[in-house]
Design a protein around this motif. Structure first.
Motif, short mmCIF file in Angstrom:
data_model
loop_
_atom_site.label_atom_id
_atom_site.label_comp_id
_atom_site.label_asym_id
_atom_site.label_seq_id
_atom_site.Cartn_x
_atom_site.Cartn_y
_atom_site.Cartn_z
N UNK A 45 0.84 -1.20 0.00
CA UNK A 45 0.00 0.00 0.00
C UNK A 45 0.87 1.24 0.00
N UNK A 46 1.96 1.23 0.78
CA UNK A 46 2.85 2.40 0.82
C UNK A 46 3.38 2.75 -0.56
N UNK A 47 3.74 1.73 -1.35
CA UNK A 47 4.21 1.99 -2.72
C UNK A 47 3.10 2.62 -3.56
N UNK A 48 1.87 2.12 -3.40
CA UNK A 48 0.74 2.69 -4.13
C UNK A 48 0.50 4.13 -3.71
N UNK A 49 0.50 4.39 -2.41
CA UNK A 49 0.28 5.75 -1.91
C UNK A 49 1.36 6.69 -2.42
N UNK A 50 2.61 6.26 -2.37
CA UNK A 50 3.71 7.10 -2.86
C UNK A 50 3.57 7.37 -4.35
N UNK A 51 3.11 6.38 -5.11
CA UNK A 51 2.90 6.55 -6.55
C UNK A 51 1.87 7.64 -6.81
N UNK A 52 0.84 7.71 -5.99
CA UNK A 52 -0.24 8.67 -6.19
C UNK A 52 0.01 10.02 -5.51
N UNK A 53 1.13 10.16 -4.79
CA UNK A 53 1.47 11.45 -4.20
C UNK A 53 1.52 11.48 -2.69
N UNK A 54 1.51 10.33 -2.03
CA UNK A 54 1.64 10.28 -0.59
C UNK A 54 0.31 10.14 0.14
N UNK A 55 0.38 10.12 1.46
CA UNK A 55 -0.79 9.89 2.32
C UNK A 55 -1.88 10.94 2.13
N UNK A 56 -1.49 12.17 1.76
CA UNK A 56 -2.49 13.25 1.61
C UNK A 56 -3.05 13.36 0.20
N UNK A 57 -2.54 12.55 -0.72
CA UNK A 57 -3.06 12.57 -2.10
C UNK A 57 -4.50 12.08 -2.08
N UNK A 58 -5.33 12.67 -2.90
CA UNK A 58 -6.75 12.31 -2.95
C UNK A 58 -7.07 11.53 -4.23
N UNK A 59 -7.93 10.54 -4.08
CA UNK A 59 -8.45 9.79 -5.22
C UNK A 59 -9.97 9.76 -5.08
#
Length: 156
Positions: A45-59
């Motif tokens: 999950x951490x790799x996915x979150x980092x790919x999308x811009x980190x913990x504060x990135x919104x989807x």
């Protein structure tokens, strides 16, 4: 009915249909975002979150805008690794089936309390999982199968 790939002349129809099927639009958006920045497999999950811009990135998914920190409590750990774009799409479809409607969530204390995911059936392997490429599967199948989303499917 067998799957038939869309043609360029289907784009206008697809754009109209996406207006009444926002889940599909959300899926396309997430798959694009991940596809631009990620390299498969996505191990955690951490790799996915980092790919999308980190913990504060919104989807946005199923009409809900979530930060990756919020998504962490919804996306099960057993979804990882995500092997490919087809695997990501299949796991998003599974997650979409588990997420309740917005009206059901409105009366629930938390979103997590109404999500019903299929339980993990086994622990992650502690050894290297054997791999076989699609060409070898097709060769062994004697041409009776063709590649498909989420794996190999029987041809028609």
């Amino acid at each position: 009915m067998a799957f038939e790939p869309l043609k360029a002349e289907d784009l206008t129809l697809m754009n109209r249909l996406l207006q009444s099927h926002p889940d599909l639009q959300d899926t396309i958006s997430v798959v694009r975002q991940v596809g631009v920045k990620a390299k498969y497999p996505i191990a955690s999950f951490d790799d996915l979150a980092n790919t999308l811009g980190g913990e504060n990135a919104a989807v946005t998914f199923r009409g809900r805008t979530l930060t990756m920190a919020e998504a962490r409590s919804i996306i099960p750990a057993y979804y990882f690794p995500i092997a490919s774009e087809a695997d990501l799409t299949a796991k998003m479809a599974d997650l979409a089936k588990a997420l309740p409607t917005l009206s059901a969530v409105a009366s629930a204390p938390t979103l997590e309390s109404v999500i019903r995911l299929m339980p993990a059936s086994a622990a992650a392997p502690t050894f290297a999982v054997p791999t076989i490429n699609v060409e070898e599967v097709l060769s062994l199948a004697g041409g009776r199968q063709k590649p498909g989303t989420g794996g190999v499917v029987k041809s028609q």
